[in-house]
Design a protein around this motif. Structure first.
Motif, PDB file in Angstrom:
ATOM      1  N   ARG A   1     -13.003 -10.885  -6.486  1.00 41.26           N
ATOM      2  CA  ARG A   1     -13.525  -9.526  -6.288  1.00 41.26           C
ATOM      3  C   ARG A   1     -13.168  -8.938  -4.935  1.00 41.26           C
ATOM      4  O   ARG A   1     -12.835  -7.755  -4.844  1.00 41.26           O
ATOM      5  N   TRP A   2     -13.193  -9.764  -3.879  1.00 45.48           N
ATOM      6  CA  TRP A   2     -12.873  -9.226  -2.549  1.00 45.48           C
ATOM      7  C   TRP A   2     -11.399  -8.904  -2.432  1.00 45.48           C
ATOM      8  O   TRP A   2     -11.023  -7.919  -1.790  1.00 45.48           O
ATOM      9  N   TRP A   3     -10.536  -9.697  -3.071  1.00 43.94           N
ATOM     10  CA  TRP A   3      -9.105  -9.388  -3.077  1.00 43.94           C
ATOM     11  C   TRP A   3      -8.842  -8.104  -3.843  1.00 43.94           C
ATOM     12  O   TRP A   3      -7.991  -7.296  -3.438  1.00 43.94           O
ATOM     13  N   LEU A   4      -9.547  -7.914  -4.950  1.00 39.77           N
ATOM     14  CA  LEU A   4      -9.383  -6.686  -5.734  1.00 39.77           C
ATOM     15  C   LEU A   4      -9.811  -5.456  -4.932  1.00 39.77           C
ATOM     16  O   LEU A   4      -9.116  -4.434  -4.926  1.00 39.77           O
ATOM     17  N   LEU A   5     -10.948  -5.564  -4.243  1.00 35.11           N
ATOM     18  CA  LEU A   5     -11.424  -4.439  -3.426  1.00 35.11           C
ATOM     19  C   LEU A   5     -10.483  -4.149  -2.259  1.00 35.11           C
ATOM     20  O   LEU A   5     -10.209  -2.985  -1.936  1.00 35.11           O
ATOM     21  N   LEU A   6      -9.965  -5.198  -1.645  1.00 36.46           N
ATOM     22  CA  LEU A   6      -9.015  -5.033  -0.543  1.00 36.46           C
ATOM     23  C   LEU A   6      -7.721  -4.379  -1.032  1.00 36.46           C
ATOM     24  O   LEU A   6      -7.178  -3.484  -0.366  1.00 36.46           O
ATOM     25  N   ALA A   7      -7.239  -4.805  -2.186  1.00 36.66           N
ATOM     26  CA  ALA A   7      -6.024  -4.206  -2.754  1.00 36.66           C
ATOM     27  C   ALA A   7      -6.253  -2.733  -3.092  1.00 36.66           C
ATOM     28  O   ALA A   7      -5.379  -1.889  -2.859  1.00 36.66           O
ATOM     29  N   PHE A   8      -7.435  -2.410  -3.619  1.00 35.73           N
ATOM     30  CA  PHE A   8      -7.769  -1.021  -3.947  1.00 35.73           C
ATOM     31  C   PHE A   8      -7.822  -0.172  -2.681  1.00 35.73           C
ATOM     32  O   PHE A   8      -7.263   0.940  -2.640  1.00 35.73           O
ATOM     33  N   ALA A   9      -8.456  -0.708  -1.643  1.00 37.98           N
ATOM     34  CA  ALA A   9      -8.537   0.024  -0.369  1.00 37.98           C
ATOM     35  C   ALA A   9      -7.144   0.244   0.221  1.00 37.98           C
ATOM     36  O   ALA A   9      -6.831   1.326   0.734  1.00 37.98           O
ATOM     37  N   ALA A  10      -6.278  -0.776   0.137  1.00 35.41           N
ATOM     38  CA  ALA A  10      -4.906  -0.645   0.650  1.00 35.41           C
ATOM     39  C   ALA A  10      -4.130   0.397  -0.149  1.00 35.41           C
ATOM     40  O   ALA A  10      -3.367   1.185   0.425  1.00 35.41           O
ATOM     41  N   ALA A  11      -4.331   0.410  -1.469  1.00 39.42           N
ATOM     42  CA  ALA A  11      -3.643   1.398  -2.313  1.00 39.42           C
ATOM     43  C   ALA A  11      -4.094   2.813  -1.973  1.00 39.42           C
ATOM     44  O   ALA A  11      -3.283   3.738  -1.911  1.00 39.42           O
ATOM     45  N   LEU A  12      -5.399   2.980  -1.734  1.00 35.00           N
ATOM     46  CA  LEU A  12      -5.910   4.302  -1.343  1.00 35.00           C
ATOM     47  C   LEU A  12      -5.368   4.708   0.022  1.00 35.00           C
ATOM     48  O   LEU A  12      -4.939   5.846   0.225  1.00 35.00           O
ATOM     49  N   GLY A  13      -5.366   3.780   0.968  1.00 34.76           N
ATOM     50  CA  GLY A  13      -4.881   4.073   2.311  1.00 34.76           C
ATOM     51  C   GLY A  13      -3.403   4.422   2.338  1.00 34.76           C
ATOM     52  O   GLY A  13      -2.969   5.291   3.107  1.00 34.76           O
ATOM     53  N   SER A  14      -2.623   3.765   1.471  1.00 30.97           N
ATOM     54  CA  SER A  14      -1.177   4.025   1.449  1.00 30.97           C
ATOM     55  C   SER A  14      -0.849   5.426   0.936  1.00 30.97           C
ATOM     56  O   SER A  14       0.254   5.928   1.164  1.00 30.97           O
ATOM     57  N   ALA A  15      -1.804   6.060   0.248  1.00 31.48           N
ATOM     58  CA  ALA A  15      -1.577   7.412  -0.284  1.00 31.48           C
ATOM     59  C   ALA A  15      -1.344   8.429   0.823  1.00 31.48           C
ATOM     60  O   ALA A  15      -0.689   9.449   0.595  1.00 31.48           O
ATOM     61  N   PHE A  16      -1.844   8.151   2.018  1.00 29.76           N
ATOM     62  CA  PHE A  16      -1.617   9.077   3.127  1.00 29.76           C
ATOM     63  C   PHE A  16      -0.165   9.028   3.608  1.00 29.76           C
ATOM     64  O   PHE A  16       0.306   9.963   4.239  1.00 29.76           O
ATOM     65  N   ALA A  17       0.541   7.958   3.266  1.00 30.44           N
ATOM     66  CA  ALA A  17       1.964   7.865   3.599  1.00 30.44           C
ATOM     67  C   ALA A  17       2.817   8.198   2.370  1.00 30.44           C
ATOM     68  O   ALA A  17       3.663   9.081   2.414  1.00 30.44           O
ATOM     69  N   VAL A  18       2.567   7.488   1.267  1.00 31.58           N
ATOM     70  CA  VAL A  18       3.336   7.684   0.028  1.00 31.58           C
ATOM     71  C   VAL A  18       2.344   7.890  -1.115  1.00 31.58           C
ATOM     72  O   VAL A  18       1.819   6.914  -1.654  1.00 31.58           O
TER      73      VAL A  18
END
Length: 194
Positions: free
Chosen positions: A99-116
């Motif tokens: 669950r923590w890896w899934l949440l971290l991956a989701f947060a990283a995907a959201l954060g990357s939207a500001f670049a791509v």
């Protein structure tokens, strides 16, 4: 689990357990990411995301392919005292352990939207698709062998790890009708049992 019996989890179910969360978190992150203009712009973000989706799906579907095949070929028959874990329990254990890896991956995907924009979410969705494809391939092998493949629960570890990881020494097999999951790890339909 007396008399030397082991707890066994379906290989395809363990593989498939991460497919739905990765897919839906990826779709959600991509949907939110499209709303952000980002550094590259939406068009480039979506095109890059589509490429990442395809690459992630292919890589995840093919990783450790030979190891899975070798373990399947050497599968020993499950013992009379082995305990077959339900599909829901296996899925819940995997998702709890990750669950923590899934949440971290989701947060990283959201954060990357500001670049791509959308690219990170589409990458996650591609990984989920790859897991579904891998489970389907395992299901085809199970149909060919006319046997379901199982892995010892204690070899998966606390986080319900990879069913082809280093701790896994071999698979066990049962008849095609054993357990509550169809070949490939999907929920067994009631009409298939009749």
């Amino acid at each position: 689990m007396g008399r030397g019996g082991q707890g066994l989890a379906r290989v395809a179910v363990v593989v498939r357990a991460g497919a739905a969360p990765l897919w839906w978190l990826g779709v959600f992150a991509a949907g939110i990411g499209v709303l952000v203009p980002g550094v590259t712009g939406r068009r480039i973000g979506v095109l890059a995301g589509a490429a990442l989706f395809l690459v992630a799906a292919a890589v995840v579907a093919c990783v450790r392919r030979k190891r899975y095949a070798a373990l399947a070929r050497g599968a020993a028959r499950a013992g009379r005292h082995d305990v077959l874990q339900d599909r829901a329990v296996t899925t819940r254990n995997w998702r709890r352990g990750h669950r923590w890896w899934l949440l971290l991956a989701f947060a990283a995907a959201l954060g990357s939207a500001f670049a791509v924009p959308a690219a990170g979410g589409m990458l996650l969705a591609g990984a989920g698709t790859g897991l579904r494809l891998k489970a389907a391939r395992i299901g085809r092998r199970e149909r060919e062998l006319e046997a379901l493949l199982w892995v010892r629960v204690d070899w998966l570890g606390r986080g319900a790890g990879a069913p082809a990881g280093k701790p896994v020494k071999g698979y066990r097999s049962t008849g095609i009708a054993a357990g509550d999951a169809a070949p490939g790890g999907a929920r067994r339909r009631v009409d298939a049992l009749v």
